[in-house]
Design an enzyme around this catalytic site. Sequence first.
Site, PDB file in Angstrom:
ATOM      1  N   SER A  34      19.629  -1.431 -18.084  1.00 32.35           N
ATOM      2  CA  SER A  34      18.550  -1.402 -18.619  1.00 32.35           C
ATOM      3  C   SER A  34      17.846  -0.189 -18.819  1.00 32.35           C
ATOM      4  O   SER A  34      18.766   1.333 -18.755  1.00 32.35           O
ATOM      5  CB  SER A  34      17.983  -1.831 -17.102  1.00 32.35           C
ATOM      6  OG  SER A  34      17.793  -0.941 -15.972  1.00 32.35           O
TER       7      SER A  34
ATOM      8  N   GLU B 286      16.642  -3.887 -21.801  1.00 31.81           N
ATOM      9  CA  GLU B 286      16.584  -5.413 -20.576  1.00 31.81           C
ATOM     10  C   GLU B 286      15.292  -5.274 -20.232  1.00 31.81           C
ATOM     11  O   GLU B 286      14.771  -5.928 -19.245  1.00 31.81           O
ATOM     12  CB  GLU B 286      17.520  -4.634 -19.189  1.00 31.81           C
ATOM     13  CG  GLU B 286      18.731  -4.932 -19.179  1.00 31.81           C
ATOM     14  CD  GLU B 286      19.130  -4.915 -17.920  1.00 31.81           C
ATOM     15  OE1 GLU B 286      18.631  -5.184 -16.851  1.00 31.81           O
ATOM     16  OE2 GLU B 286      20.555  -5.040 -18.159  1.00 31.81           O
TER      17      GLU B 286
ATOM     18  N   GLU C 213      28.968   3.257  -9.480  1.00 30.06           N
ATOM     19  CA  GLU C 213      28.462   5.018  -9.313  1.00 30.06           C
ATOM     20  C   GLU C 213      29.110   5.869  -8.447  1.00 30.06           C
ATOM     21  O   GLU C 213      30.256   5.701  -7.163  1.00 30.06           O
ATOM     22  CB  GLU C 213      27.023   4.526  -8.214  1.00 30.06           C
ATOM     23  CG  GLU C 213      26.592   5.715  -7.525  1.00 30.06           C
ATOM     24  CD  GLU C 213      25.475   5.415  -6.463  1.00 30.06           C
ATOM     25  OE1 GLU C 213      24.626   4.331  -6.329  1.00 30.06           O
ATOM     26  OE2 GLU C 213      24.806   6.090  -5.399  1.00 30.06           O
TER      27      GLU C 213
ATOM     28  N   ASP D 111      27.102  -7.780 -13.782  1.00 31.29           N
ATOM     29  CA  ASP D 111      26.884  -7.008 -13.193  1.00 31.29           C
ATOM     30  C   ASP D 111      27.137  -7.425 -11.553  1.00 31.29           C
ATOM     31  O   ASP D 111      26.821  -8.610 -11.173  1.00 31.29           O
ATOM     32  CB  ASP D 111      25.408  -6.357 -12.961  1.00 31.29           C
ATOM     33  CG  ASP D 111      25.490  -5.309 -14.322  1.00 31.29           C
ATOM     34  OD1 ASP D 111      25.622  -4.641 -14.636  1.00 31.29           O
ATOM     35  OD2 ASP D 111      24.617  -5.455 -14.781  1.00 31.29           O
TER      36      ASP D 111
ATOM     37  N   HIS E 105      19.214   7.501  -9.368  1.00 30.45           N
ATOM     38  CA  HIS E 105      17.759   7.580  -8.189  1.00 30.45           C
ATOM     39  C   HIS E 105      17.307   8.804  -8.237  1.00 30.45           C
ATOM     40  O   HIS E 105      15.718   8.779  -7.489  1.00 30.45           O
ATOM     41  CB  HIS E 105      18.791   6.913  -7.333  1.00 30.45           C
ATOM     42  CG  HIS E 105      19.555   5.806  -7.070  1.00 30.45           C
ATOM     43  ND1 HIS E 105      20.878   5.944  -7.750  1.00 30.45           N
ATOM     44  CD2 HIS E 105      19.450   4.222  -7.252  1.00 30.45           C
ATOM     45  CE1 HIS E 105      21.764   4.808  -8.306  1.00 30.45           C
ATOM     46  NE2 HIS E 105      21.185   3.908  -7.110  1.00 30.45           N
TER      47      HIS E 105
ATOM     48  N   GLU F 150       0.824  -1.123   0.218  1.00 29.76           N
ATOM     49  CA  GLU F 150      -0.056   0.253  -0.143  1.00 29.76           C
ATOM     50  C   GLU F 150       0.731   1.559   0.011  1.00 29.76           C
ATOM     51  O   GLU F 150       0.378   2.396  -0.316  1.00 29.76           O
ATOM     52  CB  GLU F 150      -0.471   0.091   0.859  1.00 29.76           C
ATOM     53  CG  GLU F 150      -2.529  -1.231   1.758  1.00 29.76           C
ATOM     54  CD  GLU F 150      -1.743  -2.072   1.778  1.00 29.76           C
ATOM     55  OE1 GLU F 150      -0.233  -2.488   1.814  1.00 29.76           O
ATOM     56  OE2 GLU F 150      -1.891  -3.171   3.075  1.00 29.76           O
ATOM     57  N   LEU F 151       2.400   1.488   0.830  1.00 30.48           N
ATOM     58  CA  LEU F 151       2.812   2.370   0.722  1.00 30.48           C
ATOM     59  C   LEU F 151       3.247   3.095  -0.405  1.00 30.48           C
ATOM     60  O   LEU F 151       3.010   4.084  -1.188  1.00 30.48           O
ATOM     61  CB  LEU F 151       3.333   2.397   1.817  1.00 30.48           C
ATOM     62  CG  LEU F 151       4.658   2.865   2.816  1.00 30.48           C
ATOM     63  CD1 LEU F 151       3.409   4.422   2.960  1.00 30.48           C
ATOM     64  CD2 LEU F 151       6.022   3.279   3.156  1.00 30.48           C
TER      65      LEU F 151
ATOM     66  N   CYS G  58      24.364   3.764 -12.554  1.00 31.30           N
ATOM     67  CA  CYS G  58      23.658   2.811 -12.741  1.00 31.30           C
ATOM     68  C   CYS G  58      21.987   2.745 -13.620  1.00 31.30           C
ATOM     69  O   CYS G  58      22.117   3.702 -14.700  1.00 31.30           O
ATOM     70  CB  CYS G  58      22.188   2.311 -10.759  1.00 31.30           C
ATOM     71  SG  CYS G  58      22.070   0.889 -10.701  1.00 31.30           S
TER      72      CYS G  58
END
Length: 786
Positions: free
Chosen positions: A461, A512, A693, A627, A722, A35-36, A754
């Site tokens: 990706s 990907e 990173e 990876d 991110h 739910e969060l 990333c």
Amino acid sequence: MHIGIRFPAPILNGVKMTHIQTANLGFPRIGEKRELKFALESHWSGKTSEAELLTTAAGIRARNWKRQAQSGLDIVPSNDFSLYDHLLDTAFMVGAIPKRFGETADLATYFRMARGQARGQAGRSACGHDHGDTTALDMTKWFNTNYHVLLPELAPDTDFALTTNKPLAEFMEAKAQGVHTRPVLVGPVTFLSLARTDSHFDALSLLSKLLPVYMQVLKTLAAAGADWVQIDEPVLAQELDGQKRWALDTAYKSFARDADIKVMLTSYFDTRLANLRLAFDLPVAGLHVDTVSRPDLLPRLPELAKDKLLSLGVIDGRNIWKTDLNALLDRLEPVAAQLDQVILAPSCSLLHVPIDLNAETQLDAELTSWLAFAAQKLDELQLLKRALSEGRDAVAADLKANAEALAARKASKRIHNPAVAARLAAVTPAMYDRQSPFTERSRKQARRLNLPLLPTTTIGSFPQTAEVRQARLKHNRGELSDAAYDAFLKAETERAIRWQEEIGLDVLVHGEFERNDMVQYFGEQMDGYAFTQAGWVQSYGSRYVRPPILYGDVSRPKPMTVAWAAYAQSLTDKPVKGMLTGPVTLLQWAFVRDDLPRETVCRQVALALRDEVLDLEAAGVTIIQIDEAAFREGMPLDASEAAAYLDWAVACFRLASAGAADETQIHSHMCYSDFNAIIDAIAQMDADVISIETSRSQMALLEAFADFNYPNQIGPGVYDIHSPRVPSEAEMADLLRAALKRLKPQQLWVNPDCGLKTRGWDETRPALERMVAAAQRLRADLSVEA
Ligand code: GLN
Ligand code: ZN
């Protein structure tokens, strides 16, 4: 329901009885049905209001408290919930809000700290200001877990002030629901130790400014009726320098003097005798010790504890196997016999395991009978409590069932594959080495690949759009035929290839699109792995993962990635990277069997990947990326065990990759910073190219590579994927210039930090176009200089 003063153990039939309680250190906060996540994402996209989000959050908290209280737990935590992350909550609570995020401590600011913000996205900020381009707080893994915390940014002039008393609010909220909780705080020493600071400023020097805010929180909690508080100091799992020892001493002495509340100091993830001695000397009322990480220390604890209330972390909070309750009782009974009272708890917060095994509908009965998720772990605690306080006879049937389940697992044919063992035994030392050293390989690769200086690439990706996820879901449900799904994925892949060619990337990826997750995708194709339907675990913010269960000997029945790699390569003359997940990461992001050394399991996985590398090569793939996103987080926290880990982790990478011919370029990608301690090991992996990173810590970690003189090629991430923020070309060019101060141009690759699966195309397109432009600009500069 909670302990006031210590009392002598009652005598029952001449036998001393120990007063046993059970506690939990933290419950998963994501909700049984995620739910969060859905509430957060809907709020972030502007579809739902702050109030709606907060209502969902309160609902999750209420259900968690109720569930835990109903399980019979004596001590239920509060403030273990977070809308995003508990370290961010702590920074926010103490007012450590860097100026660039604005003045108001509102929810929009909180999320800006977590996620960053691009210019023009400021519309939802309550203060209405345009905060401009705002880089999110740096993020790193929470000790050796796959959970990410946001790192406070502190400076010599940082002032702290209580902004939001979340611990108090949640304590009161639970109280109103009839649950008396033990609030959880991140300890001040762990908080300061994790902070990002400029240059060589030691954030621990801010302790005296920080403690008054903690004191305020503790006092308000005490005034509201809290008798105990749980203060987490996982720094206790690491080696402590003089400064940290001083800080622990100072902090806990001041709490003991003024706070008027009993402190349960919590250590977890690893247990060190030296730190235990130090912790037991602190003036705290209780100490929680993770005895799962160090079972050998358990018998010594009663003596070490002296007058402190012991909380024993006896159930593994990090794995999903049923506890061997009979064996545990054999070890616990003599310990309990020496104590008047003791608390039984999971080793750490249950944040790291899925919520409820009963939500699984498709796991087979045999496997299910071997497992325990968060709810089942709480039941195990209750069983242990009864066995210790009423005697084993009181729970004889449950103990018998537990023993039978464990015996059945041990004997199951599903976990032993003699062919895998035989193959492992036949591995020779030569299989760990490439044919030639890097210098020779790189010459051959340069001739074959013919790449420009500062080659551009991505980590693998591309955005997993709603459309892609929808198609996968439909295919899984049988609503989309294999052929239609395949055609859809082919079209996505082709579009990605065309677009990469168009914007001028040098080394392409297939995107990907066919992968649900970088571990699950491989696990599903290998024997020895199983998957849950609902076993979600928070990775960061609203990003959850479903770690597979690695329960048996691992092997690869047939090629896993070759068809997609070959298809993508067939579309273009530019090299397309073959994309694999490395052996350490396949282990680290799974729940791994506990009946074999991790190292052995890892070598099994490495052998399966080795076959895949050879198959990719045979299919004409010239660059293969393996990876190892989780390489760093697998490090034991105890430095004395790190060397052994790095030895086998490096060996497994080499076993997986070294079958490749010299001409095949092996890449590896690693997430997260703090490479300084392992730079040697990274070089030992002997990948031709690594990407890492760096962008959130602004290339700081490159220092390690400069000092060490990293021999092979390297792509330090030039932008932070991110965060939704799109970096400017100039910013990326600056980062590249910084990198060029430390690395030779021939070594440097240009890439994001990333994979882009969590981003949208609207962010990805301009970001990568600018990245290519930045590389081109630098190339031009370099050719002028030459
Ligand atoms: N190739 C993977 C991707 O791009 C790597 C992701 C990761 O390291 N976390 O998604
Ligand atoms: Zn990564």
